[in-house]
Design a protein around this motif. Structure first.
Motif, PDB file in Angstrom:
ATOM      1  N   ARG A  96       0.782  -1.133   0.016  1.00  0.00           N
ATOM      2  CA  ARG A  96       0.206   0.003   0.108  1.00  0.00           C
ATOM      3  C   ARG A  96       0.874   1.254  -0.083  1.00  0.00           C
ATOM      4  N   GLU A  98       0.692   5.434   0.586  1.00  0.00           N
ATOM      5  CA  GLU A  98      -0.206   6.697   0.899  1.00  0.00           C
ATOM      6  C   GLU A  98       0.604   7.931   0.601  1.00  0.00           C
ATOM      7  N   SER A  99      -0.181   8.807  -0.227  1.00  0.00           N
ATOM      8  CA  SER A  99       0.697   9.989  -0.487  1.00  0.00           C
ATOM      9  C   SER A  99      -0.249  11.388   0.082  1.00  0.00           C
ATOM     10  N   THR A 104       5.177  10.729   1.750  1.00  0.00           N
ATOM     11  CA  THR A 104       4.669   9.530   1.001  1.00  0.00           C
ATOM     12  C   THR A 104       5.216   8.361   1.950  1.00  0.00           C
TER      13      THR A 104
END
Length: 172
Positions: A96, A98-99, A104
């Motif tokens: 996974r 996430e940003s 990030t």
């Protein structure tokens, strides 16, 4: 007379060819694409791989390690965070990503070049005041011990099979 005209025409064509006037040229308003980088040059925004190995992931050359622990590497450099994220994305497989604006995070990542069994990593790319920081954490779970029952495994952790502490006075 015909012969003189034919010679003059051939001479003009030859002169134009020598000057390059007969070459095909792009229209005046057309923009030409930038030539591709040479094999020994980096493309714009591309980062060179360094020599520091953080659990199977080579850090970018322009980053300096600021701290190193058995389970984590911290490095920083004057690079764009987007370029560092692209660098990492090309070198890991992640469960996974996430940003958000300041950072990030690659969760459950494994380095593509790491030997099997690859370590599981959490990689954070953070924007700081005047630099970018990368944190690589080894979150690999230790393998389960063979020959133990489930109850023995819980007891080794100091818990009952229901997840309660064996000794409530010794909470860790």
């Amino acid at each position: 007379m015909k012969h003189a005209l034919l010679c003059a025409s051939a001479a003009l064509v030859l002169l134009a060819a020598c000057r390059g006037e007969g070459e095909h040229r792009a229209p005046a308003g057309a923009s030409s694409a930038a030539p591709p980088p040479r094999p020994d040059q980096l493309a714009p925004g591309e980062l060179a791989e360094g020599t520091v190995d953080a659990f199977g992931l080579k850090l970018p050359r322009a980053m300096t390690v600021t701290a190193q622990f058995p389970d984590a590497f911290f490095a920083r450099g004057s690079l764009r965070a987007e370029d560092v994220a692209t660098y990492v994305k090309e070198r890991v497989v992640s469960a996974r990503v996430e940003s958000a604006a300041p950072k990030t995070v690659f969760h459950g990542a494994t380095a593509k070049s790491a030997p099997a069994p690859a370590r599981v990593l959490d990689i954070e790319i953070l924007v700081r005041d005047d630099h970018t920081e990368i944190v690589v954490r080894d979150v690999t779970r230790p393998p389960a011990k063979d020959g133990m029952t489930e109850e023995e495994r819980w007891r080794e952790l100091g818990l009952t099979p229901q997840g309660q502490p064996l000794d409530p006075t010794k909470l860790e």
